[in-house]
Design an enzyme around this catalytic site. Sequence first.
Site, PDB file in Angstrom:
ATOM      1  N   ARG A   6      -5.114  -4.960  21.220  1.00  0.00           N
ATOM      2  CA  ARG A   6      -5.394  -5.836  20.186  1.00  0.00           C
ATOM      3  C   ARG A   6      -5.940  -7.653  20.818  1.00  0.00           C
ATOM      4  O   ARG A   6      -5.378  -7.334  22.048  1.00  0.00           O
ATOM      5  CB  ARG A   6      -4.024  -6.391  19.608  1.00  0.00           C
ATOM      6  CG  ARG A   6      -2.969  -6.894  19.901  1.00  0.00           C
ATOM      7  CD  ARG A   6      -2.913  -8.281  19.896  1.00  0.00           C
ATOM      8  NE  ARG A   6      -1.927  -9.360  20.946  1.00  0.00           N
ATOM      9  CZ  ARG A   6      -2.469  -9.732  21.711  1.00  0.00           C
ATOM     10  NH1 ARG A   6      -3.404  -9.417  22.466  1.00  0.00           N
ATOM     11  NH2 ARG A   6      -1.039 -10.157  22.629  1.00  0.00           N
ATOM     12  N   HIS A  54       1.579 -17.832  20.829  1.00  0.00           N
ATOM     13  CA  HIS A  54       3.196 -17.926  20.969  1.00  0.00           C
ATOM     14  C   HIS A  54       2.997 -19.208  19.109  1.00  0.00           C
ATOM     15  O   HIS A  54       4.579 -19.904  19.547  1.00  0.00           O
ATOM     16  CB  HIS A  54       2.368 -19.056  21.849  1.00  0.00           C
ATOM     17  CG  HIS A  54       2.709 -19.391  23.121  1.00  0.00           C
ATOM     18  ND1 HIS A  54       3.649 -17.890  23.631  1.00  0.00           N
ATOM     19  CD2 HIS A  54       1.630 -18.732  24.117  1.00  0.00           C
ATOM     20  CE1 HIS A  54       3.625 -17.600  25.262  1.00  0.00           C
ATOM     21  NE2 HIS A  54       2.330 -17.377  25.491  1.00  0.00           N
ATOM     22  N   ASP A  85       3.823 -16.776  16.834  1.00  0.00           N
ATOM     23  CA  ASP A  85       5.087 -15.398  16.248  1.00  0.00           C
ATOM     24  C   ASP A  85       6.138 -15.253  15.812  1.00  0.00           C
ATOM     25  O   ASP A  85       6.927 -15.091  14.498  1.00  0.00           O
ATOM     26  CB  ASP A  85       3.872 -13.737  16.296  1.00  0.00           C
ATOM     27  CG  ASP A  85       4.304 -13.111  17.535  1.00  0.00           C
ATOM     28  OD1 ASP A  85       5.096 -14.471  18.511  1.00  0.00           O
ATOM     29  OD2 ASP A  85       4.546 -12.350  18.077  1.00  0.00           O
ATOM     30  N   GLY A 113      -1.433  -5.834  31.580  1.00  0.00           N
ATOM     31  CA  GLY A 113      -1.574  -6.289  31.911  1.00  0.00           C
ATOM     32  C   GLY A 113      -2.705  -7.415  32.147  1.00  0.00           C
ATOM     33  O   GLY A 113      -2.770  -9.020  32.178  1.00  0.00           O
ATOM     34  N   GLY A 139      -2.903  -8.891  28.306  1.00  0.00           N
ATOM     35  CA  GLY A 139      -2.752  -9.648  27.591  1.00  0.00           C
ATOM     36  C   GLY A 139      -3.834  -8.888  26.169  1.00  0.00           C
ATOM     37  O   GLY A 139      -3.799 -10.122  25.137  1.00  0.00           O
ATOM     38  N   SER A 154      -1.330  -3.813  25.826  1.00  0.00           N
ATOM     39  CA  SER A 154      -1.466  -2.541  25.903  1.00  0.00           C
ATOM     40  C   SER A 154       0.484  -1.677  26.043  1.00  0.00           C
ATOM     41  O   SER A 154       0.636  -0.533  25.954  1.00  0.00           O
ATOM     42  CB  SER A 154      -0.914  -1.783  27.645  1.00  0.00           C
ATOM     43  OG  SER A 154      -0.751  -3.174  28.309  1.00  0.00           O
ATOM     44  N   ASP A 205       1.954  -7.943  18.185  1.00  0.00           N
ATOM     45  CA  ASP A 205       1.046  -6.936  18.776  1.00  0.00           C
ATOM     46  C   ASP A 205       1.667  -5.445  18.310  1.00  0.00           C
ATOM     47  O   ASP A 205       0.731  -5.475  17.966  1.00  0.00           O
ATOM     48  CB  ASP A 205       1.799  -7.446  20.900  1.00  0.00           C
ATOM     49  CG  ASP A 205       1.528  -8.259  20.856  1.00  0.00           C
ATOM     50  OD1 ASP A 205       0.814  -8.586  20.437  1.00  0.00           O
ATOM     51  OD2 ASP A 205       2.143  -7.909  22.528  1.00  0.00           O
ATOM     52  N   TYR A 265       7.338 -15.908  29.660  1.00  0.00           N
ATOM     53  CA  TYR A 265       7.772 -16.198  28.052  1.00  0.00           C
ATOM     54  C   TYR A 265       8.934 -16.126  27.884  1.00  0.00           C
ATOM     55  O   TYR A 265       8.956 -17.347  27.025  1.00  0.00           O
ATOM     56  CB  TYR A 265       7.281 -14.367  27.688  1.00  0.00           C
ATOM     57  CG  TYR A 265       6.431 -14.270  26.446  1.00  0.00           C
ATOM     58  CD1 TYR A 265       5.408 -14.354  25.569  1.00  0.00           C
ATOM     59  CD2 TYR A 265       7.901 -14.066  25.984  1.00  0.00           C
ATOM     60  CE1 TYR A 265       5.585 -13.924  24.172  1.00  0.00           C
ATOM     61  CE2 TYR A 265       7.551 -13.728  23.934  1.00  0.00           C
ATOM     62  CZ  TYR A 265       6.906 -13.913  23.274  1.00  0.00           C
ATOM     63  OH  TYR A 265       6.212 -13.187  22.665  1.00  0.00           O
TER      64      TYR A 265
HETATM   65  C1  GLA Z   1       2.837 -12.050  23.737  1.00  0.00           C
HETATM   66  C2  GLA Z   1       3.743 -11.143  23.053  1.00  0.00           C
HETATM   67  C3  GLA Z   1       3.015 -11.693  21.305  1.00  0.00           C
HETATM   68  C4  GLA Z   1       2.736 -12.759  21.192  1.00  0.00           C
HETATM   69  C5  GLA Z   1       1.442 -13.376  22.109  1.00  0.00           C
HETATM   70  C6  GLA Z   1       1.936 -14.451  22.368  1.00  0.00           C
HETATM   71  O1  GLA Z   1       1.834 -10.450  23.689  1.00  0.00           O
HETATM   72  O2  GLA Z   1       3.834  -9.781  22.748  1.00  0.00           O
HETATM   73  O3  GLA Z   1       4.474 -11.605  20.537  1.00  0.00           O
HETATM   74  O4  GLA Z   1       3.581 -13.706  20.870  1.00  0.00           O
HETATM   75  O5  GLA Z   1       2.778 -13.319  23.436  1.00  0.00           O
HETATM   76  O6  GLA Z   1       0.484 -15.304  21.255  1.00  0.00           O
END
Ligand code: GLA
Length: 361
Positions: free
Chosen positions: A8, A15, A17, A101, A103, A106, A151, A201
């Site tokens: 996706r 940041h 969700d 890796g 973003g 995957s 995700d 994170y």
């Molecule tokens: C990663 C996390 C998601 C979300 C994004 C940032 O992809 O898996 O849950 O927090 O970072 O938006």
Amino acid sequence: MAAQAPGRVNLIGDHIDYNDGLVLPMAIDRYTVIVGSSKTDGDFQFYLPDRDDFFSSSDLRLDDNHPDWAKYILGVLKQLELGGSSMPPLQAAIVSNVPIGAGLSSSAALAVATATLAEQLAGLALTPMEKARLCQRAEHESVGVPCGIMDQASAVLCQRDSILELDCQNKEFRHLPFSPDGLGILITNSMIQHSLADGTYAARRDECQRCASQLGIQSWRDLDPVKFEQISGNLPENLARRGQHIVTEISRARQASRAIEAGQWTRLGKLMVESHESLRDQFQVSCPELDLLVDFTSALPGVLGSRMTGAGFGGCTVSLIKLSERPYIEQAITTKFHAATGIKPDMFVSPPAEGAKAMNV
Ligand code: GLA
């Protein structure tokens, strides 16, 4: 039997969700495919033909020494078992063209593809949100990453030619039709790899929780940017920045949703750029390479907006571009980025693709 699940890209709303916000992701046309069958006895066996990597285990117990990819698979099967489904041993092979890796989720694609195959093998029918939550729990418990729901929900729910609008507070969602005339979504990989498991994170998530508790709020949805301004005066600087990003990004995601519905593409592009600035300056999850990509990209004719996407610290940018200018845009970004960093970025345009499904093989 076989199943596939997509990666996706998030158009806006990063940041938030895990802060009760609104997110606007779409599936990309890059997929993880898993083909497998159950057995009456023996080990769980998994094979990655592209890497010639094989993993087998007599049970679903997790071990730190397991390769990460196997933790996702075992983690999902374990969650199904904890939910009361009996999981017979199975053998499966997995191939994927979702960049790792970068973003682009995957890992969620792998988890959701596994769950979709397991549903068929065990004769289960999870609701979409049950499946997304199960895969999220697998990531929390088996890999140790406290990710939000975006995700996994995208990999399950997204539909062709639409953006998913997911309200992460009540988990309600809508599909916003998205096929703007002459425009497309360009994804540019900075080639800087970032793992969510490296602790950055989790550290941001922890700061958000501390900020909410210092403000005495139950949910970030209880605040808007004006109210936040009024009550945030005593926060330490880092927490004030995190909070500032959250409340403004929630507001931007809502405005972006309205812009998509109204076909206001210039407005959407402007919100994307503002989102990047906030992720860079307030949430502080960008990196020099992503900033360069966004700066180079947004300055080009034919680009309506550009921003980092996903967790940050590397990975990709997402840009809204005029497709007629695509060759020039790709050439200009590559030349400038390579001159500044020595890195050749990877780029592709993806339509909003479809979510996970069982495949007929
Ligand atoms: C990663 C996390 C998601 C979300 C994004 C940032 O992809 O898996 O849950 O927090 O970072 O938006």
